[in-house]
Write a protein that holds these residues in place. Sequence first.
Motif, mmCIF file in Angstrom:
data_model
loop_
_atom_site.group_PDB
_atom_site.id
_atom_site.type_symbol
_atom_site.label_atom_id
_atom_site.label_comp_id
_atom_site.label_asym_id
_atom_site.label_seq_id
_atom_site.Cartn_x
_atom_site.Cartn_y
_atom_site.Cartn_z
ATOM 1 N N LEU A 30 -0.857 8.927 -7.997
ATOM 2 C CA LEU A 30 -1.906 10.105 -8.063
ATOM 3 C C LEU A 30 -3.175 10.024 -7.310
ATOM 4 N N GLU A 31 -3.062 8.663 -6.627
ATOM 5 C CA GLU A 31 -4.202 8.407 -5.678
ATOM 6 C C GLU A 31 -3.565 7.348 -4.888
ATOM 7 N N ASP A 32 -4.042 7.144 -3.611
ATOM 8 C CA ASP A 32 -3.534 6.093 -2.649
ATOM 9 C C ASP A 32 -3.645 4.714 -3.575
ATOM 10 N N CYS A 33 -2.804 3.923 -3.477
ATOM 11 C CA CYS A 33 -2.460 2.632 -4.427
ATOM 12 C C CYS A 33 -2.417 1.614 -3.698
ATOM 13 N N ILE A 34 -2.973 0.368 -4.205
ATOM 14 C CA ILE A 34 -2.560 -0.837 -3.625
ATOM 15 C C ILE A 34 -2.120 -1.673 -4.793
ATOM 16 N N LEU A 35 -0.725 -2.079 -4.776
ATOM 17 C CA LEU A 35 0.055 -2.695 -5.824
ATOM 18 C C LEU A 35 0.505 -4.164 -5.507
ATOM 19 N N TYR A 36 0.663 -4.912 -6.720
ATOM 20 C CA TYR A 36 1.306 -6.238 -6.542
ATOM 21 C C TYR A 36 2.678 -5.988 -6.778
ATOM 22 N N GLU A 37 3.620 -6.369 -5.943
ATOM 23 C CA GLU A 37 5.320 -6.307 -6.602
ATOM 24 C C GLU A 37 5.778 -7.556 -6.732
ATOM 25 N N PRO B 125 -12.828 7.747 -19.953
ATOM 26 C CA PRO B 125 -13.563 9.015 -19.259
ATOM 27 C C PRO B 125 -13.215 9.131 -17.902
ATOM 28 N N ASP B 126 -12.995 7.863 -17.106
ATOM 29 C CA ASP B 126 -12.658 8.229 -15.605
ATOM 30 C C ASP B 126 -11.321 8.882 -15.405
ATOM 31 N N LEU B 127 -10.553 8.689 -16.299
ATOM 32 C CA LEU B 127 -9.190 9.037 -16.093
ATOM 33 C C LEU B 127 -9.371 10.656 -16.130
ATOM 34 N N LEU B 128 -9.995 11.352 -17.011
ATOM 35 C CA LEU B 128 -10.198 12.563 -17.105
ATOM 36 C C LEU B 128 -10.787 13.347 -15.884
ATOM 37 N N LEU B 129 -11.689 12.784 -15.085
ATOM 38 C CA LEU B 129 -12.037 12.838 -13.873
ATOM 39 C C LEU B 129 -11.263 12.819 -12.660
ATOM 40 N N ARG B 130 -10.172 11.721 -12.735
ATOM 41 C CA ARG B 130 -9.535 11.408 -11.728
ATOM 42 C C ARG B 130 -7.954 12.142 -11.794
ATOM 43 N N VAL B 131 -7.729 12.609 -12.992
ATOM 44 C CA VAL B 131 -6.324 13.259 -12.856
ATOM 45 C C VAL B 131 -6.234 14.872 -13.363
ATOM 46 N N TYR C 224 5.213 -3.871 -11.109
ATOM 47 C CA TYR C 224 4.141 -3.995 -10.375
ATOM 48 C C TYR C 224 3.111 -4.036 -11.123
ATOM 49 N N PHE C 225 1.866 -4.774 -10.619
ATOM 50 C CA PHE C 225 0.610 -4.414 -11.267
ATOM 51 C C PHE C 225 -0.285 -3.722 -10.101
ATOM 52 N N ILE C 226 -1.161 -2.890 -10.723
ATOM 53 C CA ILE C 226 -1.996 -1.887 -10.030
ATOM 54 C C ILE C 226 -3.382 -2.511 -9.622
ATOM 55 N N LYS C 227 -3.564 -3.029 -8.375
ATOM 56 C CA LYS C 227 -4.873 -3.404 -7.823
ATOM 57 C C LYS C 227 -5.796 -2.248 -7.821
ATOM 58 N N LYS C 228 -5.111 -1.208 -7.258
ATOM 59 C CA LYS C 228 -6.060 -0.073 -7.148
ATOM 60 C C LYS C 228 -5.492 1.106 -7.112
ATOM 61 N N GLY C 229 -6.012 2.081 -7.877
ATOM 62 C CA GLY C 229 -5.375 3.657 -7.803
ATOM 63 C C GLY C 229 -4.799 4.012 -9.376
ATOM 64 N N ILE C 230 -4.525 5.154 -9.489
ATOM 65 C CA ILE C 230 -3.790 5.693 -10.910
ATOM 66 C C ILE C 230 -2.473 5.976 -10.674
ATOM 67 N N VAL C 231 -1.521 5.848 -11.310
ATOM 68 C CA VAL C 231 -0.246 6.495 -11.264
ATOM 69 C C VAL C 231 0.119 6.982 -12.605
ATOM 70 N N ASN D 177 1.021 -1.241 -0.141
ATOM 71 C CA ASN D 177 -0.014 0.193 -0.167
ATOM 72 C C ASN D 177 0.743 1.454 0.192
ATOM 73 N N LEU D 178 0.693 2.234 -0.822
ATOM 74 C CA LEU D 178 1.038 3.210 -0.830
ATOM 75 C C LEU D 178 0.388 4.551 -0.912
ATOM 76 N N GLU D 179 0.763 5.730 -0.402
ATOM 77 C CA GLU D 179 -0.190 6.753 -0.517
ATOM 78 C C GLU D 179 0.143 7.837 -1.708
ATOM 79 N N LYS D 180 -0.974 8.560 -1.865
ATOM 80 C CA LYS D 180 -1.049 9.386 -2.991
ATOM 81 C C LYS D 180 0.121 10.379 -2.849
ATOM 82 N N GLY D 181 0.825 10.735 -3.765
ATOM 83 C CA GLY D 181 1.794 11.622 -3.839
ATOM 84 C C GLY D 181 3.471 10.942 -3.862
ATOM 85 N N SER D 182 3.480 9.772 -3.485
ATOM 86 C CA SER D 182 4.621 9.030 -3.348
ATOM 87 C C SER D 182 5.188 8.515 -4.568
ATOM 88 N N LEU D 183 6.561 8.609 -4.645
ATOM 89 C CA LEU D 183 7.137 7.988 -5.831
ATOM 90 C C LEU D 183 7.318 6.436 -5.974
#
Lengths: 187, 187
Positions: free
Chosen positions: A95-102, A157-163, A47-54, A29-35
Amino acid sequence: MNIDFIINNIYSIPAASSLKIQQITSLINLEKGSLLLKADKVEKSIYFIKKGIVRGYTSLENGDLTFWFGLENQVVVSMKSYVNNEPSYENIELLEDCILYEINTDELLQLYNEDIHIANWGRKLAEKELVKTEERLISRQVKTATQRYTELLTNTPDLLLRVPLGHIASYLGITQVSLSRIRSKIK
Amino acid sequence: MNIDFIINNIYSIPAASSLKIQQITSLINLEKGSLLLKADKVEKSIYFIKKGIVRGYTSLENGDLTFWFGLENQVVVSMKSYVNNEPSYENIELLEDCILYEINTDELLQLYNEDIHIANWGRKLAEKELVKTEERLISRQVKTATQRYTELLTNTPDLLLRVPLGHIASYLGITQVSLSRIRSKIK
DNA sequence: ATAGCTTTTTATCATTTGTTAAATTCAATA
DNA sequence: TATTGAATTTAACAAATGATAAAAAGCTAT
């Protein structure tokens, strides 16, 4: 989505082989804003994105240049690291809090050399990314900024809403001011 | 270059595995102007260029758009056919008389499923192409047309000598007139 | 609600690139 | 060498985008 689905969605492999990949996978789990990835470093994981946007970007004199967005189920790879063991030019920012598979790439490479199903899975992973990258390259060459924007609008379309639009403009290869003009003309 | 060199240059594999690929490889001669690949068809072969230059392009309302050049030792693949068994958008035209190695993709796929070294070779083939494609995409996004031209001038100077400027301009994403302007400014 | 911040839009002018057409150069060959 | 056709350059104007600055709209925390 769980990791087994993500694995088999790329290329269907026997359960035993999928399990081998899962055994070298960890959930973070990593939070929004982290690199997630830093430029000029050799990255040892994919990584594979389970949840979030990067977003992937490079730093230039006149600000960031975003060249990629990653959404749910997509893979995050520093290709030059993954393929050539070289440092890459890309930063990946959450760009959001993310859940990732590493997945550690040294261990994955080991599996590529041991298990032919996993080797072909790795082949498909690269091939599918290649087709996507090629399509983006051609889209950029063939289409106007306006076309690319409306395309984005219909495809994700949701990309435009989230970024923030600044990132979108950069991704489209235009300035934010220019994107704003395009948006006002479309309405 | 011979096919064994080309194979091992992508990814080094045992001689026995290389031989298996060589056994499904044939050598063909085609003359300047012929179409190696046609758009909207599912292509059943991939090629390696032993000698000559080819270009990939799509036909648009306002003429061709060249998006790729292939030189000696490079692979010629219709990616959407190769990866997804779908018809592709690309025509590949021979800009010179060419000598090519041809490999049937059904037979190659067979080898991917039989020989783990060849599977990993196929992985590397895709991965290396991916890195190249990604670099071109980023170059297009980050650099000006002038920078891209001078880059081409230093990286592949003989391309400029062997290919009409109209194709080069199209490849750079600008018109021939604009390229002419850039060239006159540089001198 | 509002003060302070970020994001987005609008406006203006400069620069780049596109479009069209004509002029020039180059290369093959009769 | 002269001729023809293709490739390249130049010119003139139109359209799109960039750069900068300012205005407007949205958010957030108090």
